[in-house]
Design a protein around this motif. Structure first.
Motif, PDB file in Angstrom:
ATOM      1  N   UNK B 206       0.828  -1.205   0.000  1.00  0.00           N
ATOM      2  CA  UNK B 206       0.000   0.000   0.000  1.00  0.00           C
ATOM      3  C   UNK B 206       0.862   1.255   0.000  1.00  0.00           C
ATOM      4  N   UNK B 209       2.734   1.640  -3.395  1.00  0.00           N
ATOM      5  CA  UNK B 209       1.760   2.005  -4.417  1.00  0.00           C
ATOM      6  C   UNK B 209       1.395   3.491  -4.320  1.00  0.00           C
ATOM      7  N   UNK B 210       1.140   3.959  -3.084  1.00  0.00           N
ATOM      8  CA  UNK B 210       0.803   5.368  -2.872  1.00  0.00           C
ATOM      9  C   UNK B 210       1.934   6.274  -3.363  1.00  0.00           C
ATOM     10  N   UNK B 228       1.539   2.270 -10.302  1.00  0.00           N
ATOM     11  CA  UNK B 228       1.631   2.258  -8.843  1.00  0.00           C
ATOM     12  C   UNK B 228       1.152   0.941  -8.258  1.00  0.00           C
ATOM     13  N   UNK B 229       0.016   0.432  -8.758  1.00  0.00           N
ATOM     14  CA  UNK B 229      -0.514  -0.834  -8.244  1.00  0.00           C
ATOM     15  C   UNK B 229       0.457  -1.972  -8.539  1.00  0.00           C
ATOM     16  N   UNK B 232       3.479  -1.756  -6.279  1.00  0.00           N
ATOM     17  CA  UNK B 232       3.131  -2.171  -4.923  1.00  0.00           C
ATOM     18  C   UNK B 232       3.069  -3.691  -4.807  1.00  0.00           C
TER      19      UNK B 232
END
Lengths: 105, 255
Positions: B206, B209-210, B228-229, B232
């Motif tokens: 998380x 990803x952020x 990003x996903x 992560x």
């Protein structure tokens, strides 16, 4: 509009294939490799964090000005950690956001 | 919705026996506490489709076909940023890759079902119904009764999701702009994600990803969300987990 329809339709077909993948391929005694299992378990936190970051901190690709969005999200996150409950988190977030908007933030 | 046994003794309603209806109803009752969240999420998605200016019928259509709210919101957000269709679809499929995990967990639960039941129940699979089905399956050793139970878990849950979405598009135009209904998107995912951050790899995934989404904010078409996903997931997997992650977390997750 046609694009949106096509996008939803193809996403629906792809998502259905994902939904049946394990049921059809793994049926018997075959299992997922631990590494694949671990990566799949991280899809939800990674994808949701990406959506949160993009919607909360950015607005049409630019930094969102600090205000009600950030503060209400912080309240919601703290309640989520405290109560570990989806219902309480939503309620706290909505109430905080409404109060901040009414306060003119 | 109450599967009241029809008046003539032992008669079957819709050619489905009373025992099946009872098992179905037990399934519905076991997922009922999660239904308000599903309705609320549906309302939010429907309202969002209206706010973005997409045609109203697309919202229930998406909810009845894709049937996975997080990915549906990601598609709407991508379309709003004029992303190419390929990117919108890819983002949705990456988000829905988690369903492969549920599918694997359900494989032994479904193994004694006829193929058409497997295909039908897979269509109705959501985060919530998969979690309830996996947790309760052992209490239903008979495969026929088990499939009716799981149908009761999955079917009505999808139905209230679709109805919630339809209500959302109806209510959407009534909601004033000043309410900034868009806040429901981060709020909904905070409510789902934060309570589920129970392992270090999940926390790392998380956080990474952020950070990547924000660092790459100038990428076009919402590509920062996709990258990003993926970052992560890939980097989070390198973080050692102290305990084995469970198949399906028994937490309320987004559909």
């Amino acid at each position: 509009m046609i694009t949106a329809f096509v996008v939803f339709t193809i996403a629906a077909i792809g998502t259905y294939l994902i939904r049946i993948s394990g049921i059809l391929l793994l049926g018997g005694d075959r299992e997922l490799p631990p590494r694949v299992r671990k990566m799949l378990s991280l899809v939800a936190p990674a994808a949701m964090a990406a959506i949160i970051a993009n919607a909360l901190f950015l607005d049409q690709g630019q930094w969102r000005g600090f205000g009600a969005w950030h503060l209400a999200a912080l309240v919601a996150a703290l309640v989520a950690l405290w109560k570990r409950s989806m219902g309480w988190t939503l309620l706290a977030g909505v109430v905080a956001f409404a109060a901040l908007l009414l306060a003119g933030l | 919705m109450t599967p009241a046994p029809p008046p003539p003794a032992r008669g079957a309603f819709l050619r489905i026996g009373p025992q099946q209806w009872r098992d179905f109803w037990k399934g519905t009752a076991s997922i009922a506490p999660l239904m308000p969240g599903s309705v609320l999420f549906g309302l939010a998605f429907g309202a969002l489709v209206d706010v973005v200016g997409l045609p109203a019928w697309l919202a229930p259509y998406a909810s009845a076909t894709v049937t996975a709210g997080a990915s549906q919101i990601a598609i709407v957000e991508a379309l709003r940023q004029d992303a190419p269709a390929v990117i919108a679809i890819l983002t949705a499929l990456v988000i829905n890759a988690r369903l492969a995990l549920y599918s694997a967990a359900l494989a032994p639960v479904f193994s004694a079902f006829p193929r058409r039941w497997q295909l039908g129940l897979a269509y109705l699979m959501t985060d919530q119904s998969a979690a309830v089905s996996v947790l309760r399956a052992d209490q239903w050793p008979d495969p026929v009764r088990r499939r009716w139970f799981i149908l009761g878990v999955s079917g009505p849950f999808v139905l209230v999701w679709i109805l919630g979405t339809a209500a959302g598009v109806v209510l959407g135009p009534v909601i004033p702009d000043a309410w900034q209904i868009g806040f429901i998107v981060p709020l909904m995912f905070i409510a789902v994600m934060v309570p589920a951050l129970t392992t270090w790899p999940a926390v790392a995934a998380a956080a990474i990803s952020t950070a990547v989404v924000l660092i790459l904010k100038d990428l076009p078409y919402g590509l920062n969300v996709l990258v990003g996903a993926l970052a992560g997931i890939g980097l989070g997997a390198l973080v050692p987990s102290r305990r084995q992650p469970r198949d399906v977390e028994p937490l309320e997750e987004a559909q």
